[in-house]
Write a protein that holds these residues in place. Sequence first.
Motif: not given
Length: 467
Positions: A451-456, A436-443, A287-300
């Motif tokens: 908040v926006k999340v992605s999983s896969g 494959e990761l998808s981020g069309v939902g929220a948690c 899990d991590g904002a920098r573990a993948a590039k999807q809707v739940a990614s961020y710098f900080f």
Amino acid sequence: MKVKLSEFLEEKIPVLEEIIEKLSQKYRYVSILGSDVRGKRYLVTEDIKISDSNWNERGFVVRIYDGLYLEYSFDEIDDSIVDSLNEKVIKEFERFEGPVLECPLIEEEKEEGVFEGEVEILPETVDAGKKIKMLSSMRDHAYSISESLANFWAIYEEVNVSKVFLSGKKHLNQSYVWTQGYLQAIVRKDEKTKYSYEGYSGMKGAEILEEMVSGVDKVVKEAESLIDSTRIEPGEYDVICSPDVAGVIAHEAFGHGVEMDMFVKGRAKAVEYLGREVASKLVTMHDGARAAKQVASYFFDDEGVIGKDTIIIDKGILKGGISDLISSLRLGTKPTGNGRRESFERKAYSRMTNTFFEPGNDKLDDMISSIKHGYFLEKVSSGMEDPKNWGIQCWILYGREIKDGRLTDRIVSPILMTGYVPDLLKSISMVSEDLELSGVGACGKGHKEFVKVSSGGPYIKARARLG
């Protein structure tokens, strides 16, 4: 094209720095998060609707330490803001009676950084009329290829995120765009109604609309195939989970279960199993904002902690959890950059970002051929878990029967997958090379704080209880 920080926040930075300087003369720690998030949602079905995104927000939250942490949010700044904040702190302390649960002081290191996302097509460079025209074309094409189509939805959403985090030692900026698209086909035949969907998401711009065009045929044909589906006979089966099904297992099993604010509250069974085997040796989970590039990614994150790639399970061993800053202080652990707010008006909690199983070395064809009788599970409807007792439930749209190592024409729908989390994860015997990761939902945190999340993840073979 680069995504620039909003002019609104750019103009406010000097004022925010001045507020921090004045408040820091009185308090041992002061920080301010500034947010300017704006977006639009486009819906085409029988009607056409354009609305503001539900994620829109513009405002600030200040965090102050004076023996304990206090937070105040505001959306307007004037000359009296510092005096107003001081008055609120005094009133807040007057409310407390008896002992106060103190928390260690945040010890920061000097840190500066700017992140600007990059997309192919900035959403604001494409006018609303063209976006509606593309979505309408998708709808019209869907009706042209199916006589049983009762309704069709085409949804596109664009969100531009700008945030700044300032404290005595930190000066961080981030600006990026994420978009998502959703196609849903509802078919009706002989008094039977079925549906299917296809989702699209990423740190992308308006180019995602082109991706959606190619999915119309698939979603309509998939919905039509479910008309003749039957109910599954309840029991335990060998199953292959598609990446989105694997993702919801990761999200529900050891996503919520390792949010470390639940460790502080004594509501997570996972704390008892740190360093112990909880899954097959084939399972490594991130899990991590920098573990993948999807809707739940961020710098900080929303507490000024740089996003990370946290390994939760390493070859079957539970290694740790994901934390917000305050929980990590109370637990004496390093923060993982998972402190997230629904908006500047809400509290920061330990929240998931991009949660997924790491790919393995197996081929999907070999996984299918290894099953005597079971099901290939696709499309998640919903999921839930109990972090205290490790029960899991996942509603899955449909499954394709596997018999003697081959997919048959039989489709079962819908499916409920249940079980005890370690039993399910320990049963994983094959893991594909895909990711494959998808981020069309929220948690939500419980029933709120979305908040926006992605999983896969990859395809996984496991033993599961289906009904």
